[in-house]
Motif scaffolding. Structure first.
Motif, mmCIF file in Angstrom:
data_model
loop_
_atom_site.group_PDB
_atom_site.id
_atom_site.type_symbol
_atom_site.label_atom_id
_atom_site.label_comp_id
_atom_site.label_asym_id
_atom_site.label_seq_id
_atom_site.Cartn_x
_atom_site.Cartn_y
_atom_site.Cartn_z
ATOM 1 N N GLY A 91 89.950 96.148 26.605
ATOM 2 C CA GLY A 91 90.831 95.267 27.355
ATOM 3 C C GLY A 91 92.293 95.685 27.270
ATOM 4 N N TRP A 92 92.579 96.665 26.445
ATOM 5 C CA TRP A 92 93.949 97.149 26.281
ATOM 6 C C TRP A 92 93.973 98.636 26.645
ATOM 7 C CZ3 TRP A 92 96.877 93.008 24.573
ATOM 8 C CH2 TRP A 92 98.254 93.232 24.503
ATOM 9 N N ASP A 93 93.289 98.956 27.730
ATOM 10 C CA ASP A 93 93.066 100.349 28.106
ATOM 11 C C ASP A 93 94.218 100.990 28.873
ATOM 12 O OD1 ASP A 93 90.544 99.990 26.980
ATOM 13 O OD2 ASP A 93 89.674 99.421 28.893
ATOM 14 N N TYR A 94 95.189 100.206 29.280
ATOM 15 C CA TYR A 94 96.284 100.756 30.079
ATOM 16 C C TYR A 94 97.595 100.168 29.597
ATOM 17 C CZ TYR A 94 95.714 96.247 32.317
ATOM 18 O OH TYR A 94 95.593 94.906 32.551
ATOM 19 N N GLY A 95 98.673 100.761 30.022
ATOM 20 C CA GLY A 95 99.989 100.255 29.619
ATOM 21 C C GLY A 95 100.307 100.596 28.170
ATOM 22 N N THR A 96 101.214 99.846 27.619
ATOM 23 C CA THR A 96 101.668 100.064 26.249
ATOM 24 C C THR A 96 100.567 99.677 25.264
ATOM 25 O OG1 THR A 96 103.861 99.438 27.011
ATOM 26 C CG2 THR A 96 103.521 99.517 24.639
ATOM 27 N N PRO A 97 100.331 100.499 24.234
ATOM 28 C CA PRO A 97 99.338 100.118 23.224
ATOM 29 C C PRO A 97 99.736 98.819 22.519
ATOM 30 C CG PRO A 97 99.954 102.429 22.979
ATOM 31 C CD PRO A 97 100.903 101.817 23.969
ATOM 32 N N GLU A 139 81.058 85.858 1.065
ATOM 33 C CA GLU A 139 80.573 86.804 2.068
ATOM 34 C C GLU A 139 81.685 86.880 3.113
ATOM 35 O OE1 GLU A 139 77.401 87.084 5.724
ATOM 36 O OE2 GLU A 139 76.786 85.966 3.938
ATOM 37 N N LEU A 140 82.304 88.044 3.252
ATOM 38 C CA LEU A 140 83.411 88.221 4.184
ATOM 39 C C LEU A 140 82.876 88.373 5.606
ATOM 40 C CD1 LEU A 140 85.560 90.826 2.193
ATOM 41 C CD2 LEU A 140 85.636 88.325 2.056
ATOM 42 N N VAL A 141 83.489 87.660 6.555
ATOM 43 C CA VAL A 141 83.058 87.682 7.957
ATOM 44 C C VAL A 141 84.303 87.681 8.843
ATOM 45 C CG1 VAL A 141 81.808 86.415 9.768
ATOM 46 C CG2 VAL A 141 80.975 86.353 7.394
ATOM 47 N N TRP A 142 84.327 88.558 9.842
ATOM 48 C CA TRP A 142 85.398 88.522 10.833
ATOM 49 C C TRP A 142 85.198 87.297 11.721
ATOM 50 C CZ3 TRP A 142 89.142 91.351 9.402
ATOM 51 C CH2 TRP A 142 88.985 92.661 8.959
ATOM 52 N N ALA A 143 86.243 86.513 11.921
ATOM 53 C CA ALA A 143 86.229 85.362 12.827
ATOM 54 C C ALA A 143 87.414 85.527 13.771
ATOM 55 C CB ALA A 143 86.306 84.057 12.044
ATOM 56 N N THR A 144 87.315 86.522 14.632
ATOM 57 C CA THR A 144 88.429 86.986 15.437
ATOM 58 C C THR A 144 87.965 87.372 16.831
ATOM 59 O OG1 THR A 144 90.093 88.758 15.605
ATOM 60 C CG2 THR A 144 88.089 89.273 14.389
ATOM 61 N N THR A 145 88.877 87.320 17.788
ATOM 62 C CA THR A 145 88.528 87.778 19.135
ATOM 63 C C THR A 145 88.295 89.287 19.161
ATOM 64 O OG1 THR A 145 90.864 87.968 19.713
ATOM 65 C CG2 THR A 145 89.746 85.889 20.302
ATOM 66 N N TRP A 146 88.659 89.981 18.099
ATOM 67 C CA TRP A 146 88.380 91.418 18.006
ATOM 68 C C TRP A 146 86.878 91.663 17.855
ATOM 69 C CZ3 TRP A 146 92.082 95.553 17.430
ATOM 70 C CH2 TRP A 146 93.413 95.136 17.443
ATOM 71 N N LYS A 147 86.140 90.644 17.433
ATOM 72 C CA LYS A 147 84.703 90.722 17.182
ATOM 73 C C LYS A 147 84.366 92.017 16.422
ATOM 74 C CE LYS A 147 82.919 89.580 21.309
ATOM 75 N NZ LYS A 147 82.069 88.940 22.312
ATOM 76 N N ASP A 148 83.362 92.767 16.885
ATOM 77 C CA ASP A 148 82.942 93.965 16.151
ATOM 78 C C ASP A 148 84.008 95.060 16.148
ATOM 79 O OD1 ASP A 148 81.096 95.465 14.606
ATOM 80 O OD2 ASP A 148 80.493 96.580 16.389
ATOM 81 N N GLU A 149 84.941 95.013 17.081
ATOM 82 C CA GLU A 149 86.002 96.023 17.097
ATOM 83 C C GLU A 149 86.911 95.908 15.875
ATOM 84 O OE1 GLU A 149 87.658 97.707 20.778
ATOM 85 O OE2 GLU A 149 86.765 95.913 21.713
#
Length: 174
Positions: free
Chosen positions: A37-43, A64-74
């Protein structure tokens, strides 16, 4: 079974609001990233502190550590390796940024569903009183909800509080 530690990135680990002051806080490094979703423009500028990775690893014996972020698996591609973290499970949001019950943050209902009755601590910069009340009303297991200022990010005292909560919970507290 260990409680879950549900970790948001933007705000707690990436104090993005600091960038408005055009200053990198002590201990942080600036990374320019291109997640989906951030494939163009400024990083996308992301601030990360390697001490956070060490502190999270120290908590892995308690949680147990878990990501709870819109980044999901990324988060396992862009964030975890820069913090020295192994791949972590993540909440795969059924819907993002949509409606939520009783004026709660859109993540809240999914956090409770993901926990499925397990005790959990959740760090996020969007937690509000409505979320606390709603989670309490759901009969959720023991919880620790930590609002983190997105101008500051997680501090050593926050990691201490997380450790104390996990230790106290096991000792019959909270």
């Amino acid at each position: 079974m260990k409680p879950l530690l549900l970790i948001d990135i933007d705000g707690p680990l990436n104090p993005y609001a600091t960038l408005m002051r055009r200053r990198i806080p002590d201990g942080y490094a600036l990374y320019l990233m291109r997640p989906t979703g951030w494939d163009y423009g400024t990083p996308l500028p992301v601030l990360l502190n390697p001490e956070h990775g060490r502190a999270l690893l120290a908590l892995a014996g308690r949680y147990e550590l878990v990501w709870a972020t819109t980044w999901k698996d990324e988060a396992n591609v862009w964030i975890g390796p820069r913090l020295g973290l192994p791949p972590l499970p993540y909440v795969d949001w059924p819907s993002m940024h949509g409606g939520a019950p009783d004026g709660t943050y859109w993540k809240t209902q999914y956090i409770v569903e993901y926990a499925a009755g397990r005790p959990f601590a959740w760090v996020d910069d969007e937690i509000a009183e409505q979320d606390r009340e709603w989670i309490s009303g759901q009969g959720a297991a023991e919880t620790l909800l930590m609002w983190i200022d997105p101008r500051i990010g997680l501090l050593p005292a926050d990691f201490e509080q997380l450790a104390e909560w996990a230790d106290g919970r096991r000792g019959g507290g909270h």
